[in-house]
Structure formats: structure tokens, C-alpha cells
Design a protein around this motif. Structure first.
Motif, PDB file in Angstrom:
ATOM      1  N   PHE A  70       0.833  -1.209   0.000  1.00 26.92           N
ATOM      2  CA  PHE A  70       0.000   0.000   0.000  1.00 26.92           C
ATOM      3  C   PHE A  70       0.867   1.258   0.000  1.00 26.92           C
ATOM      4  O   PHE A  70       0.595   2.209  -0.731  1.00 26.92           O
ATOM      5  N   ILE A  71       1.902   1.258   0.807  1.00 31.72           N
ATOM      6  CA  ILE A  71       2.776   2.427   0.891  1.00 31.72           C
ATOM      7  C   ILE A  71       3.498   2.643  -0.439  1.00 31.72           C
ATOM      8  O   ILE A  71       3.562   3.770  -0.942  1.00 31.72           O
ATOM      9  N   ASN A  72       4.039   1.574  -0.998  1.00 30.11           N
ATOM     10  CA  ASN A  72       4.737   1.700  -2.284  1.00 30.11           C
ATOM     11  C   ASN A  72       3.804   2.184  -3.386  1.00 30.11           C
ATOM     12  O   ASN A  72       4.198   2.996  -4.234  1.00 30.11           O
ATOM     13  N   LYS A  73       2.587   1.691  -3.375  1.00 29.31           N
ATOM     14  CA  LYS A  73       1.595   2.127  -4.372  1.00 29.31           C
ATOM     15  C   LYS A  73       1.361   3.632  -4.252  1.00 29.31           C
ATOM     16  O   LYS A  73       1.341   4.355  -5.244  1.00 29.31           O
ATOM     17  N   PHE A  74       1.192   4.111  -3.016  1.00 35.64           N
ATOM     18  CA  PHE A  74       0.985   5.542  -2.820  1.00 35.64           C
ATOM     19  C   PHE A  74       2.206   6.332  -3.283  1.00 35.64           C
ATOM     20  O   PHE A  74       2.074   7.298  -4.047  1.00 35.64           O
ATOM     21  N   ILE A  75       3.389   5.935  -2.843  1.00 34.50           N
ATOM     22  CA  ILE A  75       4.611   6.686  -3.174  1.00 34.50           C
ATOM     23  C   ILE A  75       4.844   6.714  -4.686  1.00 34.50           C
ATOM     24  O   ILE A  75       5.208   7.746  -5.242  1.00 34.50           O
ATOM     25  N   THR A  76       4.598   5.601  -5.341  1.00 32.84           N
ATOM     26  CA  THR A  76       4.840   5.500  -6.779  1.00 32.84           C
ATOM     27  C   THR A  76       3.777   6.209  -7.619  1.00 32.84           C
ATOM     28  O   THR A  76       4.092   6.973  -8.525  1.00 32.84           O
ATOM     29  N   ASP A  77       2.515   5.958  -7.295  1.00 36.55           N
ATOM     30  CA  ASP A  77       1.425   6.409  -8.164  1.00 36.55           C
ATOM     31  C   ASP A  77       0.787   7.748  -7.766  1.00 36.55           C
ATOM     32  O   ASP A  77       0.279   8.448  -8.634  1.00 36.55           O
ATOM     33  N   PHE A  78       0.791   8.065  -6.479  1.00 39.25           N
ATOM     34  CA  PHE A  78       0.027   9.237  -6.043  1.00 39.25           C
ATOM     35  C   PHE A  78       0.861  10.374  -5.451  1.00 39.25           C
ATOM     36  O   PHE A  78       0.512  11.533  -5.616  1.00 39.25           O
ATOM     37  N   GLN A  79       1.942  10.050  -4.761  1.00 38.54           N
ATOM     38  CA  GLN A  79       2.733  11.111  -4.144  1.00 38.54           C
ATOM     39  C   GLN A  79       3.218  12.135  -5.172  1.00 38.54           C
ATOM     40  O   GLN A  79       3.156  13.339  -4.907  1.00 38.54           O
ATOM     41  N   PRO A  80       3.638  11.714  -6.365  1.00 41.58           N
ATOM     42  CA  PRO A  80       4.077  12.714  -7.355  1.00 41.58           C
ATOM     43  C   PRO A  80       2.990  13.736  -7.717  1.00 41.58           C
ATOM     44  O   PRO A  80       3.299  14.861  -8.104  1.00 41.58           O
ATOM     45  N   LEU A  81       1.716  13.362  -7.566  1.00 39.73           N
ATOM     46  CA  LEU A  81       0.632  14.294  -7.862  1.00 39.73           C
ATOM     47  C   LEU A  81       0.598  15.450  -6.864  1.00 39.73           C
ATOM     48  O   LEU A  81       0.115  16.537  -7.184  1.00 39.73           O
ATOM     49  N   TYR A  82       1.084  15.206  -5.655  1.00 39.60           N
ATOM     50  CA  TYR A  82       1.126  16.248  -4.631  1.00 39.60           C
ATOM     51  C   TYR A  82       2.309  17.200  -4.857  1.00 39.60           C
ATOM     52  O   TYR A  82       2.283  18.335  -4.437  1.00 39.60           O
ATOM     53  N   GLY A  83       3.351  16.685  -5.483  1.00 43.57           N
ATOM     54  CA  GLY A  83       4.524  17.501  -5.761  1.00 43.57           C
ATOM     55  C   GLY A  83       5.475  17.582  -4.579  1.00 43.57           C
ATOM     56  O   GLY A  83       5.092  17.368  -3.430  1.00 43.57           O
ATOM     57  N   GLY A  84       6.720  17.878  -4.893  1.00 46.28           N
ATOM     58  CA  GLY A  84       7.727  18.030  -3.852  1.00 46.28           C
ATOM     59  C   GLY A  84       7.841  16.781  -3.000  1.00 46.28           C
ATOM     60  O   GLY A  84       7.816  15.668  -3.495  1.00 46.28           O
ATOM     61  N   THR A  85       7.960  17.004  -1.703  1.00 49.77           N
ATOM     62  CA  THR A  85       8.130  15.888  -0.779  1.00 49.77           C
ATOM     63  C   THR A  85       6.897  15.675   0.105  1.00 49.77           C
ATOM     64  O   THR A  85       6.957  14.954   1.096  1.00 49.77           O
ATOM     65  N   MET A  86       5.801  16.316  -0.273  1.00 50.31           N
ATOM     66  CA  MET A  86       4.581  16.208   0.537  1.00 50.31           C
ATOM     67  C   MET A  86       4.204  14.746   0.772  1.00 50.31           C
ATOM     68  O   MET A  86       4.244  13.947  -0.137  1.00 50.31           O
ATOM     69  N   TRP A  87       3.892  14.418   1.986  1.00 46.92           N
ATOM     70  CA  TRP A  87       3.472  13.118   2.476  1.00 46.92           C
ATOM     71  C   TRP A  87       4.606  12.120   2.639  1.00 46.92           C
ATOM     72  O   TRP A  87       4.416  11.076   3.250  1.00 46.92           O
ATOM     73  N   LEU A  88       5.780  12.406   2.113  1.00 43.60           N
ATOM     74  CA  LEU A  88       6.876  11.457   2.278  1.00 43.60           C
ATOM     75  C   LEU A  88       7.288  11.353   3.743  1.00 43.60           C
ATOM     76  O   LEU A  88       7.717  10.287   4.195  1.00 43.60           O
ATOM     77  N   ASP A  89       7.136  12.446   4.494  1.00 43.50           N
ATOM     78  CA  ASP A  89       7.475  12.416   5.924  1.00 43.50           C
ATOM     79  C   ASP A  89       6.554  11.489   6.700  1.00 43.50           C
ATOM     80  O   ASP A  89       6.893  11.045   7.798  1.00 43.50           O
ATOM     81  N   VAL A  90       5.412  11.169   6.150  1.00 40.98           N
ATOM     82  CA  VAL A  90       4.472  10.237   6.777  1.00 40.98           C
ATOM     83  C   VAL A  90       4.741   8.811   6.295  1.00 40.98           C
ATOM     84  O   VAL A  90       4.826   7.872   7.091  1.00 40.98           O
ATOM     85  N   PHE A  91       4.897   8.648   4.987  1.00 36.40           N
ATOM     86  CA  PHE A  91       4.957   7.310   4.410  1.00 36.40           C
ATOM     87  C   PHE A  91       6.338   6.664   4.465  1.00 36.40           C
ATOM     88  O   PHE A  91       6.438   5.444   4.623  1.00 36.40           O
ATOM     89  N   GLU A  92       7.413   7.418   4.327  1.00 35.91           N
ATOM     90  CA  GLU A  92       8.739   6.796   4.334  1.00 35.91           C
ATOM     91  C   GLU A  92       9.098   6.163   5.675  1.00 35.91           C
ATOM     92  O   GLU A  92       9.578   5.024   5.702  1.00 35.91           O
ATOM     93  N   PRO A  93       8.862   6.844   6.819  1.00 38.44           N
ATOM     94  CA  PRO A  93       9.140   6.173   8.096  1.00 38.44           C
ATOM     95  C   PRO A  93       8.251   4.945   8.318  1.00 38.44           C
ATOM     96  O   PRO A  93       8.695   3.927   8.844  1.00 38.44           O
TER      97      PRO A  93
END
Length: 107
Positions: A70-93
Motif C-alpha cells: 500500500f505504501i509503495n503504491k501511494f509513493i509511486t502512483d500518487f505522491q508525485p501528484l502532490y509535488g515536492g516531498t509532501m506526504w513522504l514524511d508520513v509514508f517513508e518512516p
């Protein structure tokens, strides 16, 4: 002010999301996942919220591989839509911890 069809649809999806979060918070994890999984095929305007809850539920079920997916799916498919590093501080840890827990579960 008129509400468009898309706004109505999104509001309905948000209601479903809210219901699934309530289920999860009350220990009904399986029911919550059953409500959430169909949302992954919808054009939902809050994918971070959706995938975060899916990951939380998967961890509660000790299904660490699903959490990682689930996390990989979000990071790969959806996080780029937010731009920058938004949400990575939540999902990467969360991803790092899920990988650690998965490795421990194999022993």
C-alpha cells in the motif's frame, strides 16, 4: 450554489472513508479494509488519506507485506501528484518500520 455531480461523488467517497476510519478505530479492521479496498479503484481526491488508513489497518492485522505494498503504491502512483516531498514524511518512516516488522515476522 449547485453541487456538481463530481462534488457529490467525492462527498460520498469521503463519507465512505470516514465510516471506514470509524470502523478501524473501533477495532473492526477487517470491515474497514472491505470498505476501503474498493476506493482504490475510484478517482478519489484524497489518496494520501486512503493509503495511510490502508497501511495502518494492514499493520494492525500484522500483514506487513500488504502494508509495504500500500505504501509503495501511494509513493509511486500518487505522491508525485502532490509535488515536492509532501506526504513522504508520513509514508517513508512507516515503510521503513513495515519492512523491519516484516523481516522480524519471517524469523
Amino acid at each position: 450554489m449547485k453541487t456538481t455531480q463530481e462534488e457529490k461523488r467525492q462527498n460520498g467517497l469521503i463519507s465512505i472513508m470516514n465510516h471506514s476510519e470509524d470502523l478501524s478505530k473501533h477495532g473492526k479492521i477487517n470491515e474497514s479494509q472491505k470498505v476501503l479496498l474498493p476506493l482504490t479503484t475510484e478517482s478519489f481526491e484524497q489518496p494520501a488519506r486512503l493509503y495511510k488508513r490502508l497501511a495502518i489497518n494492514a499493520r494492525k492485522q500484522k500483514d506487513y507485506m500488504a502494508e509495504i505494498e500500500f505504501i509503495n503504491k501511494f509513493i509511486t502512483d500518487f505522491q508525485p501528484l502532490y509535488g515536492g516531498t509532501m506526504w513522504l514524511d508520513v509514508f517513508e518512516p512507516r515503510l521503513a518500520k513495515a519492512k523491519e516488522l516484516y523481516k522480524k515476522s519471517l524469523k
